[in-house]
Scaffold this active site. Structure first.
Site, mmCIF file in Angstrom:
data_model
loop_
_atom_site.group_PDB
_atom_site.id
_atom_site.type_symbol
_atom_site.label_atom_id
_atom_site.label_comp_id
_atom_site.label_asym_id
_atom_site.label_seq_id
_atom_site.Cartn_x
_atom_site.Cartn_y
_atom_site.Cartn_z
ATOM 1 N N SER A 1 0.836 -1.193 0.000
ATOM 2 C CA SER A 1 0.000 0.000 0.000
ATOM 3 C C SER A 1 0.878 1.252 0.000
ATOM 4 O O SER A 1 1.704 1.425 -0.893
ATOM 5 C CB SER A 1 -0.969 -0.041 1.176
ATOM 6 O OG SER A 1 -1.965 0.943 1.044
ATOM 7 N N HIS B 1 -6.480 -5.886 -1.665
ATOM 8 C CA HIS B 1 -5.500 -4.830 -1.445
ATOM 9 C C HIS B 1 -4.458 -5.379 -0.491
ATOM 10 O O HIS B 1 -4.757 -5.669 0.671
ATOM 11 C CB HIS B 1 -6.167 -3.586 -0.860
ATOM 12 C CG HIS B 1 -5.220 -2.430 -0.677
ATOM 13 N ND1 HIS B 1 -4.672 -1.743 -1.743
ATOM 14 C CD2 HIS B 1 -4.729 -1.831 0.444
ATOM 15 C CE1 HIS B 1 -3.901 -0.768 -1.291
ATOM 16 N NE2 HIS B 1 -3.909 -0.808 0.035
ATOM 17 N N ASP C 1 -8.155 -3.090 -7.434
ATOM 18 C CA ASP C 1 -7.637 -2.806 -6.105
ATOM 19 C C ASP C 1 -8.746 -2.280 -5.194
ATOM 20 O O ASP C 1 -9.375 -1.250 -5.471
ATOM 21 C CB ASP C 1 -6.508 -1.781 -6.208
ATOM 22 C CG ASP C 1 -5.862 -1.501 -4.878
ATOM 23 O OD1 ASP C 1 -4.847 -2.152 -4.573
ATOM 24 O OD2 ASP C 1 -6.381 -0.654 -4.128
#
Length: 348
Positions: free
Chosen positions: A130, A293, A226
């Site tokens: 991330s 994610h 995502d």
């Protein structure tokens, strides 16, 4: 962000992994204004006084030979995330008591790791998920520069391919958000010059404008759908004023045909963004079509068990990445344009 010292967690390697190191940059969003940064400063994202003393290492960071056969016995480091700008912030907001020291934290921690053994590494990996995945892209060539030419150095960006894409209202929510971060935390001087020599600083906080200029071998692991970008960038509450996307962005089975078309257009933009990147024989990528994610640190997606990890050409994430890192095989795989349950597979 509150002026406390930076911190990292370390699990020492053993056996054949004694001289191999993974450096993982923790993720966890960003902050773009005084209110958001004040909230962050009072949490583990902004103060080492509030961080856990011990955290679990799982997935690519795990020490199980069965679950993580390629990296389980390496020296594994997680650098805690506490600047709110993907380890690229630099500045001091005296009026509000903010210390934006991401770049200094990166430099200081790397030099400290060298002093406790990483200087003798024969193979190393920089990774992150991330905001940490974005950080691993921004710092990949800097990481390479710390080591002598004979050291094997590669990078992995997990869920770090944030796109400068139009949201459902036609605006560009993430571009506006990133612009505020770059300005507030004085990020511009710390962005890759291969990008800032030709584009504005906000554009160079977007990986799609950086990846083609990276010289160090890098692997992109990302979902084409995502989950964070769908919820927070494509259909943020500010753009979804009537709530028509509320169900879809949390559950793909609740999406109607036009919403799925919008998401597939986003997927096409992501594939297009890596077209030049994939032309390098040194780079690797694994783009699957799940609503997900971050996949490299989760045990259920970083494994080789049948039916476990998402797979492309019958090869899961851990095996695909290991093949690429150790030069067992070139990996440039993109899943089909249908979320999770499609059958087509593309290799580019």
């Amino acid at each position: 962000m509150d002026g406390t010292p930076p911190a990292f967690h370390l699990d020492r390697g053993s056996g054949a992994g004694n001289n191999s190191w993974i450096v993982n940059l923790e993720g966890g969003g960003w902050c773009n204004n005084v209110r958001a940064c004040q909230f962050r400063r009072g949490s583990r994202r902004g103060s080492s006084d509030l961080m856990e003393k011990e955290i679990p290492f799982t997935g690519i960071m795990g020490n199980s030979p069965a679950d993580n056969p390629d990296f389980y016995n390496w020296n594994r480091v997680k650098i805690r995330y506490c600047d709110g700008a993907s380890f690229a912030g630099e500045g001091h907001d005296e009026a509000n008591g903010f210390y934006f020291r991401g770049q200094r934290i990166w430099d200081a921690t790397m030099r400290h790791l060298f002093s406790i053994g990483m200087a003798s590494a024969d193979q190393v990996l920089l990774t992150g998920c991330s905001a940490g995945g974005l950080a691993s892209i921004l710092h990949c060539d800097e990481f390479r520069a710390f080591f002598p030419p004979g050291t094997k150095v590669k990078c992995l960006a997990d869920a770090g391919l944030f796109l400068d894409a139009a949201d459902i209202s036609g605006g560009r929510f993430l571009r506006s958000y990133y612009s505020d971060i770059v300005a507030m935390q004085s990020v511009a001087p710390n962005l890759p010059p291969t990008c800032t020599n030709r584009l504005d600083a906000t554009s160079c906080f977007f990986p799609q404008n950086v990846i083609d200029g990276i010289k160090t071998p890098i692997f992109l692991l990302n979902s084409a759908y995502d989950a964070w970008q769908i919820q927070e960038s494509l259909a943020p509450n500010s753009a979804d004023t009537n709530g028509s996307w509320r169900a879809c962005k949390l559950n793909r089975s609740a999406c109607n045909a036009s919403q799925m078309k919008f998401l597939q257009d986003f997927r096409d933009q992501m594939v297009a963004s890596v077209r030049g990147f994939s032309g390098s024989e040194n780079n690797g990528l694994f783009i699957n079509s799940c609503f997900a994610h971050c996949q490299s640190e989760l045990p259920n997606t970083w494994n080789n068990a049948p039916g476990g990890s998402p797979a492309i050409q019958n090869k899961g994430i851990a095996k695909s990445f290991g093949d690429w890192y150790f030069d067992r095989a070139e990996v440039k795989a993109i899943d089909c344009p249908y979320p999770c349950d499609g059958t087509c597979r593309h290799i580019i």
